[in-house]
Design a protein around this motif. Sequence first.
Motif, PDB file in Angstrom:
ATOM      1  N   PHE A  29       1.152  -0.891   0.324  1.00 28.79           N
ATOM      2  CA  PHE A  29      -0.213  -0.184  -0.136  1.00 28.79           C
ATOM      3  C   PHE A  29       0.722   1.417   0.242  1.00 28.79           C
ATOM      4  CE2 PHE A  29      -3.089   3.142   3.045  1.00 28.79           C
ATOM      5  CZ  PHE A  29      -3.677   3.134   1.261  1.00 28.79           C
ATOM      6  N   LEU A  30       2.028   1.049   0.306  1.00 29.56           N
ATOM      7  CA  LEU A  30       2.586   2.483   0.481  1.00 29.56           C
ATOM      8  C   LEU A  30       3.611   2.388  -0.468  1.00 29.56           C
ATOM      9  CD1 LEU A  30       4.891   2.716   4.706  1.00 29.56           C
ATOM     10  CD2 LEU A  30       3.953   4.303   3.815  1.00 29.56           C
ATOM     11  N   ILE A  31       3.745   1.791  -1.518  1.00 30.18           N
ATOM     12  CA  ILE A  31       4.764   1.503  -2.339  1.00 30.18           C
ATOM     13  C   ILE A  31       3.279   2.678  -3.412  1.00 30.18           C
ATOM     14  CG2 ILE A  31       5.176   0.179  -4.565  1.00 30.18           C
ATOM     15  CD1 ILE A  31       6.446  -1.555  -2.734  1.00 30.18           C
ATOM     16  N   VAL A  32       2.409   2.146  -3.201  1.00 28.13           N
ATOM     17  CA  VAL A  32       1.162   3.104  -4.422  1.00 28.13           C
ATOM     18  C   VAL A  32       1.222   4.334  -3.910  1.00 28.13           C
ATOM     19  CG1 VAL A  32      -0.959   2.952  -5.087  1.00 28.13           C
ATOM     20  CG2 VAL A  32      -0.077   0.214  -4.867  1.00 28.13           C
ATOM     21  N   LEU A  33       1.165   4.324  -2.871  1.00 26.35           N
ATOM     22  CA  LEU A  33       1.093   5.990  -2.505  1.00 26.35           C
ATOM     23  C   LEU A  33       2.162   6.970  -2.281  1.00 26.35           C
ATOM     24  CD1 LEU A  33       0.228   5.096   1.452  1.00 26.35           C
ATOM     25  CD2 LEU A  33      -1.612   6.134  -0.607  1.00 26.35           C
ATOM     26  N   TYR A  34       3.306   6.081  -2.693  1.00 22.67           N
ATOM     27  CA  TYR A  34       4.908   6.527  -3.163  1.00 22.67           C
ATOM     28  C   TYR A  34       4.811   6.609  -4.426  1.00 22.67           C
ATOM     29  CZ  TYR A  34       6.422   6.770   2.007  1.00 22.67           C
ATOM     30  OH  TYR A  34       6.493   7.451   3.572  1.00 22.67           O
ATOM     31  N   ILE A  35       4.010   6.212  -5.215  1.00 26.61           N
ATOM     32  CA  ILE A  35       4.042   7.152  -6.596  1.00 26.61           C
ATOM     33  C   ILE A  35       2.876   7.245  -7.017  1.00 26.61           C
ATOM     34  CG2 ILE A  35       4.065   5.134  -8.609  1.00 26.61           C
ATOM     35  CD1 ILE A  35       4.519   2.968  -7.739  1.00 26.61           C
ATOM     36  N   ILE A  36       1.696   7.709  -6.475  1.00 25.20           N
ATOM     37  CA  ILE A  36       0.426   8.832  -6.765  1.00 25.20           C
ATOM     38  C   ILE A  36       0.889   9.955  -6.034  1.00 25.20           C
ATOM     39  CG2 ILE A  36      -1.868   8.969  -5.902  1.00 25.20           C
ATOM     40  CD1 ILE A  36      -1.901   6.621  -5.912  1.00 25.20           C
ATOM     41  N   ARG A  37       1.742  10.057  -5.405  1.00 23.69           N
ATOM     42  CA  ARG A  37       2.453  11.490  -4.680  1.00 23.69           C
ATOM     43  C   ARG A  37       3.401  12.130  -5.656  1.00 23.69           C
ATOM     44  NH1 ARG A  37       4.187  11.943   0.977  1.00 23.69           N
ATOM     45  NH2 ARG A  37       2.290  10.903   1.477  1.00 23.69           N
ATOM     46  N   PRO A  38       3.640  12.047  -6.501  1.00 21.03           N
ATOM     47  CA  PRO A  38       4.489  12.691  -7.270  1.00 21.03           C
ATOM     48  C   PRO A  38       4.099  12.711  -8.811  1.00 21.03           C
ATOM     49  CG  PRO A  38       5.479  10.179  -7.245  1.00 21.03           C
ATOM     50  CD  PRO A  38       4.989  10.730  -6.624  1.00 21.03           C
ATOM     51  N   TYR A  86      10.732  19.527  -8.780  1.00 18.55           N
ATOM     52  CA  TYR A  86      11.670  18.123  -9.540  1.00 18.55           C
ATOM     53  C   TYR A  86      11.997  16.934  -8.048  1.00 18.55           C
ATOM     54  CZ  TYR A  86      11.693  19.694 -14.289  1.00 18.55           C
ATOM     55  OH  TYR A  86      10.419  20.799 -15.254  1.00 18.55           O
ATOM     56  N   LEU A  87      12.802  17.933  -7.169  1.00 17.63           N
ATOM     57  CA  LEU A  87      13.447  17.076  -6.328  1.00 17.63           C
ATOM     58  C   LEU A  87      12.958  16.232  -5.519  1.00 17.63           C
ATOM     59  CD1 LEU A  87      15.985  16.565  -4.690  1.00 17.63           C
ATOM     60  CD2 LEU A  87      15.128  18.542  -3.268  1.00 17.63           C
ATOM     61  N   SER A  88      11.355  16.845  -5.448  1.00 13.27           N
ATOM     62  CA  SER A  88      10.346  15.974  -4.222  1.00 13.27           C
ATOM     63  C   SER A  88      10.040  14.760  -4.860  1.00 13.27           C
ATOM     64  CB  SER A  88       9.424  16.568  -4.173  1.00 13.27           C
ATOM     65  OG  SER A  88       9.571  17.614  -3.662  1.00 13.27           O
ATOM     66  N   ILE A  89       9.754  14.760  -6.560  1.00 12.05           N
ATOM     67  CA  ILE A  89       9.516  13.602  -7.971  1.00 12.05           C
ATOM     68  C   ILE A  89      10.445  12.662  -7.449  1.00 12.05           C
ATOM     69  CG2 ILE A  89       9.040  12.720 -10.069  1.00 12.05           C
ATOM     70  CD1 ILE A  89       7.456  15.620 -10.725  1.00 12.05           C
ATOM     71  N   ILE A  90      11.773  13.427  -7.502  1.00 11.64           N
ATOM     72  CA  ILE A  90      12.541  11.738  -7.858  1.00 11.64           C
ATOM     73  C   ILE A  90      12.697  11.264  -6.248  1.00 11.64           C
ATOM     74  CG2 ILE A  90      15.479  11.927  -7.587  1.00 11.64           C
ATOM     75  CD1 ILE A  90      14.808  14.121  -9.862  1.00 11.64           C
ATOM     76  N   ILE A  91      12.534  11.943  -5.338  1.00 13.85           N
ATOM     77  CA  ILE A  91      13.135  11.531  -4.142  1.00 13.85           C
ATOM     78  C   ILE A  91      11.648  10.205  -3.706  1.00 13.85           C
ATOM     79  CG2 ILE A  91      14.600  13.271  -3.296  1.00 13.85           C
ATOM     80  CD1 ILE A  91      12.604  15.129  -1.774  1.00 13.85           C
ATOM     81  N   LEU A  92      10.883  11.087  -3.789  1.00 15.30           N
ATOM     82  CA  LEU A  92       9.452  10.351  -3.873  1.00 15.30           C
ATOM     83  C   LEU A  92       9.177   9.007  -4.136  1.00 15.30           C
ATOM     84  CD1 LEU A  92       6.237  12.703  -3.845  1.00 15.30           C
ATOM     85  CD2 LEU A  92       7.049  11.475  -1.073  1.00 15.30           C
ATOM     86  N   LEU A  93      10.064   8.757  -5.807  1.00 21.62           N
ATOM     87  CA  LEU A  93      10.569   7.148  -6.622  1.00 21.62           C
ATOM     88  C   LEU A  93      11.476   6.374  -5.419  1.00 21.62           C
ATOM     89  CD1 LEU A  93      10.356   8.492  -9.867  1.00 21.62           C
ATOM     90  CD2 LEU A  93       8.635   7.775  -8.772  1.00 21.62           C
ATOM     91  N   ILE A  94      12.433   7.290  -4.804  1.00 21.47           N
ATOM     92  CA  ILE A  94      13.435   6.571  -4.483  1.00 21.47           C
ATOM     93  C   ILE A  94      12.700   5.492  -2.903  1.00 21.47           C
ATOM     94  CG2 ILE A  94      15.716   6.829  -2.277  1.00 21.47           C
ATOM     95  CD1 ILE A  94      16.418   9.075  -4.717  1.00 21.47           C
ATOM     96  N   GLY A  95      11.927   6.150  -2.446  1.00 26.42           N
ATOM     97  CA  GLY A  95      10.916   6.115  -1.022  1.00 26.42           C
ATOM     98  C   GLY A  95      10.355   5.139  -1.413  1.00 26.42           C
ATOM     99  N   ALA A  96       9.729   4.894  -2.739  1.00 19.29           N
ATOM    100  CA  ALA A  96       8.508   4.107  -3.329  1.00 19.29           C
ATOM    101  C   ALA A  96       9.935   2.439  -3.315  1.00 19.29           C
ATOM    102  CB  ALA A  96       8.343   4.132  -4.593  1.00 19.29           C
ATOM    103  N   THR A  97      11.104   2.590  -3.703  1.00 17.90           N
ATOM    104  CA  THR A  97      11.987   1.890  -3.509  1.00 17.90           C
ATOM    105  C   THR A  97      12.159   1.167  -2.632  1.00 17.90           C
ATOM    106  OG1 THR A  97      12.670   3.046  -5.887  1.00 17.90           O
ATOM    107  CG2 THR A  97      13.948   0.722  -4.582  1.00 17.90           C
ATOM    108  N   PHE A  98      12.695   1.701  -1.787  1.00 21.36           N
ATOM    109  CA  PHE A  98      12.692   0.957  -0.103  1.00 21.36           C
ATOM    110  C   PHE A  98      12.469   1.114   0.253  1.00 21.36           C
ATOM    111  CE2 PHE A  98      16.248   5.018   0.496  1.00 21.36           C
ATOM    112  CZ  PHE A  98      17.217   3.981  -0.061  1.00 21.36           C
ATOM    113  N   THR A  99      11.006   0.721   0.188  1.00 20.65           N
ATOM    114  CA  THR A  99       9.471   0.387   0.425  1.00 20.65           C
ATOM    115  C   THR A  99       8.971  -0.737   0.187  1.00 20.65           C
ATOM    116  OG1 THR A  99       8.480   2.550   1.052  1.00 20.65           O
ATOM    117  CG2 THR A  99       7.471   0.256   1.026  1.00 20.65           C
ATOM    118  N   PHE A 100       9.986  -0.933  -1.151  1.00 21.73           N
ATOM    119  CA  PHE A 100       9.319  -2.148  -2.037  1.00 21.73           C
ATOM    120  C   PHE A 100      10.247  -2.923  -2.051  1.00 21.73           C
ATOM    121  CE2 PHE A 100      11.431  -4.753  -5.715  1.00 21.73           C
ATOM    122  CZ  PHE A 100      10.048  -5.447  -6.374  1.00 21.73           C
TER     123      PHE A 100
END
Length: 398
Positions: A276-285, A368-382
């Motif tokens: 669920f967190l992965i989905v949230l961290y993808i929708i936000r950016p 731009y910075l926020s989009i990049i780090i949110l995708l990194i957050g999704a990766t960590f959660t994965f």
Amino acid sequence: MAVQGVRLSFGAFIEPWENDFQLDRGTISLISTISFIVYGVSQPFIGTLVDKFGPRLILSLSTILVAISFLLIAFVNDFWQLMIIYGLFVSIGVGGASNVAATVVVTNWFNKKRGLALAIVETGFGAGQMLLVPGSLALIHWIGWKGTVSVLGLILATVIFPIVLFFIRNNPEDKELEPIGGHSKEDSTKIKKKKNNTFFNWEVYRKKQFWFIILPFAICGFTTTGLMDTHLISIAQLCGFSTSITGIAVSVLAAFNIIGIIISGVIADRWSSRKFLIVLYIIRPLSLLLLFDNSNPYLFIIFAMIFGLVDFATVAPTQLLATQHFKNYSIGFIIGWLFLSHQIGSALGAYVPGLMYNFHANYNSSFYLSIIILLIGATFTFLLPEQKTLEKKKQSTI
């Protein structure tokens, strides 16, 4: 709702403070940055105090501290005074009336539907944002920022503080009740012993699960309470939107925030919190894409809807993951560290966009910075292992 709503109203005061103290946005953002740092650093200590004295006392003292501090802010004449009162005393009070104490209360009272209970508590953030941020904007327009902080301080002191002091109870046993879902006295004793034995065990910092939960939550803080809660009003003003449109957008974001929080609590109880967190961290950016050079008020409202749904929705599943992976540790201590990471991210999210604005006169680079780090957050959660998988591995090893 009250204390955190007051904190989330910081963005409404940025422009008045810029004018009164004749400072740039980066300097004003520094107040929010220091506030987030103090708030964050306080969380592990608050967790320890909550474990020792109970959440009721900590929540009561924290509420009255924020109330007195806001009343004192009405009398400041220099920027350094505002920095000390807001950056230090308000931040300590807000840190005490945070998710750390609230999570302990929920954990004590709920053994079933805990995700939903955590989500309902979290809606207080959204409700406070929906009521107090537009309310602060309106009050500043009518009676100025000094009158507004006085009103907020009086509400906390005369309404909220008595409610917290006289109605909250630390444990069901205080009312001769059992927690929702019941409990076993033998299990409770065992859990307490385990917590006491592992409270200061440095082993937790060597676990990859700790960092794969902590780091995404720091990124969450950067993009929500850091960037959006501090700068959303300024972003709207930069786009040329009127005060009414800005107030509507903030209220819409807060309303959908509440909806998203409740939905997240239900989903967290029934589905994998990790997925669920992965989905949230993808929708936000994806939602942030709507803000680039935006002069359309309808798109701004749509952004508020989408971002609101995923704004605080990350909290309940993240808290559940923390309590699942570290159930043999002190709840207050672990949740304290979790929200320390969130506030470090929030501090950077408040200051860095303000600094970037000084150089570029817009917030695009921050998006731009926020989009990049949110995708990194999704990766960590994965990369975070599922708790069920870990338990099966332990059983097979045994």
